[in-house]
Design an enzyme around this catalytic site. Structure first.
Site, short mmCIF file in Angstrom:
data_model
loop_
_atom_site.label_atom_id
_atom_site.label_comp_id
_atom_site.label_asym_id
_atom_site.label_seq_id
_atom_site.Cartn_x
_atom_site.Cartn_y
_atom_site.Cartn_z
N CYS A 1 0.81 -1.22 0.00
CA CYS A 1 0.00 0.00 0.00
C CYS A 1 0.84 1.27 0.00
CB CYS A 1 -0.94 0.01 1.20
SG CYS A 1 -2.14 -1.33 1.19
N HIS B 1 -8.75 3.67 -2.18
CA HIS B 1 -7.38 3.20 -1.94
C HIS B 1 -6.89 2.45 -3.17
CE1 HIS B 1 -3.84 1.71 -0.16
NE2 HIS B 1 -4.33 0.82 0.68
N CYS C 1 0.12 1.95 6.55
CA CYS C 1 0.34 0.54 6.86
C CYS C 1 0.45 -0.23 5.55
CB CYS C 1 -0.78 -0.02 7.72
SG CYS C 1 -2.43 0.09 6.97
#
EC number: 2.3.1.16
Length: 394
Positions: A93, A350, A380
């Site tokens: 991510c 996202h 994270c």
């Protein structure tokens, strides 16, 4: 060799596109999406693209239409010079946030005077996990140490349980994300960072994912997404299943790009810098908790920067799941009004490889609109990792 001072000259992002049928970019090749973002970054800044030393691109699912060094394909598709190379970064991510860090390090070292850090993810074209091709990436030694890997959703359940975060708290926070994103759009903040993307259906210049009418009451109706009674024996701390589609980040299509230039070149070309980098950190934590590394990484980056929590005007903690920023908030004891003030991935989506650069873009625009000085960004990442950095508005 003298260390160079890297500066952020400009940052842009695409709108967030839903991945369901009819979504903004479901008919657009991912490299075309990134190419348009790169074109508009170059146009906005007036730079000569021949001066770019490298294009460092975050992308997580490097399969199918994202398998051929997407930054290179996008750069050439945009019509830019062939001598400019590109490389692809995968730190899950945080991939494009890591791209920013690597680009900054290249400028600091004097390897390049101008680098574009960017990211792209078309989750409608290349679904999450496509690169694994149904094969287990976890070898026997890893499994012997940690057991079978769990999903990030189950890890989010563990975080919610450990920090005693109720379903009501998670849903209330998630509704706030939508409301704050809607307010940021209404204020004109997003118009400063979003570049319109041409598609077969016309130009898209607004996020598709923000739902201003979302309330905690409406989110309460959603069923938990990761409930699995077989896991209760392994993780007895999970007494309630609380993670739903409503308090998780939205899977989206998107791209973002950041132009990073040495101070000497910015001066020579008369480029106005918008921000500078203060400190970076990257570290790991328990991979079976997976989402907790931003806590330790944020503490570390503040120490590196010589700053305290109270010195930071805004915090961007990626909303992979609502427990992530809420656990971070409890541990850092930060002002909740400064946490994700423009909303986050729960509202804005996202798009994995693009999220780091998207968040940086939003952070810098917020600092400028609210006369802030310092911003902290942390994400994270799968495997129990985190990238964190502090920027200062110029």
């Amino acid at each position: 060799m003298t260390l160079q001072i890297p500066l952020v000259v400009d940052l842009v992002r695409s709108p967030a596109g839903r991945i369901k049928a009819g979504g903004a970019f479901t008919e657009l090749h991912p490299t075309e999406l990134l190419a348009q973002v790169l074109q508009q970054l170059v146009q906005r800044t007036g730079i000569d693209p021949a001066d770019v030393g490298d294009v460092v691109t975050g992308c997580v699912s490097q399969a199918g239409e994202q398998s051929a060094t997407p930054g290179r394909v996008a750069w050439l598709g945009a019509g830019f010079p062939e001598h400019v190379p590109s490389t692809t970064i995968d730190r899950k991510c945080g991939s494009s946030q890591q791209a920013i860090a690597f680009a900054t390090q290249a400028v600091m070292a004097g390897v390049h005077d101008m680098v574009i850090a960017c990211g792209v993810e078309s989750m409608s074209h290349v679904p999450m996990g496509s690169a694994r091709m149904d094969r287990n990436p976890f070898g026997p030694s890893y499994i012997a140490r940690y057991g079978q890997q769990i999903s990030q959703g189950v890890a989010a359940e563990r975080v919610a349980a450990q920090w005693n975060l109720s379903r009501e708290e998670l849903d209330r926070y998630s509704a706030q994300s939508h409301q704050r994103a809607a307010a940021a759009a209404e204020s004109g903040q997003f118009a400063r960072e979003i570049v319109g993307i041409r598609t077969g259906a016309g130009q898209i210049d607004q996020d598709e994912t923000v739902r201003p009418s979302t309330t905690a009451d409406s989110l309460r109706e959603l069923r938990p997404s990761f409930a699995d009674e077989r896991l209760r024996e392994r993780f007895p701390e999970i007494t309630d299943w609380r993670i739903t589609a409503g308090n998780s980040s939205q899977m989206t299509d998107g791209a973002a790009a950041v132009l990073i230039v040495s101070e000497r070149l910015a001066t020579r070309l008369n480029l106005r810098a918008r921000a500078r980098f203060v400190a970076f950190d990257v570290r790991g934590d328990d991979p079976m908790m997976m989402l907790t590394a931003p806590i330790a990484s944020s503490r570390a980056v503040l120490q590196k920067a010589g700053l305290k929590v109270q010195d930071i005007d805004t915090f961007e903690v990626n909303e992979a799941f609502a427990p992530v920023p809420l656990a971070w908030l409890k541990e850092l004891d930060a002002d909740p009004t400064r946490l994700n003030p423009s909303g986050g991935a729960i509202a804005l989506g996202h798009p994995l490889g693009a999220s780091g650069a998207r968040i940086t873009t939003t952070l810098v625009n917020w600092l400028e609109m609210h006369n802030g000085r310092y911003g902290l960004q942390t994400m994270c990442e799968a495997g129990g990792m985190a990238n964190t950095m502090v920027l200062e508005r110029i």
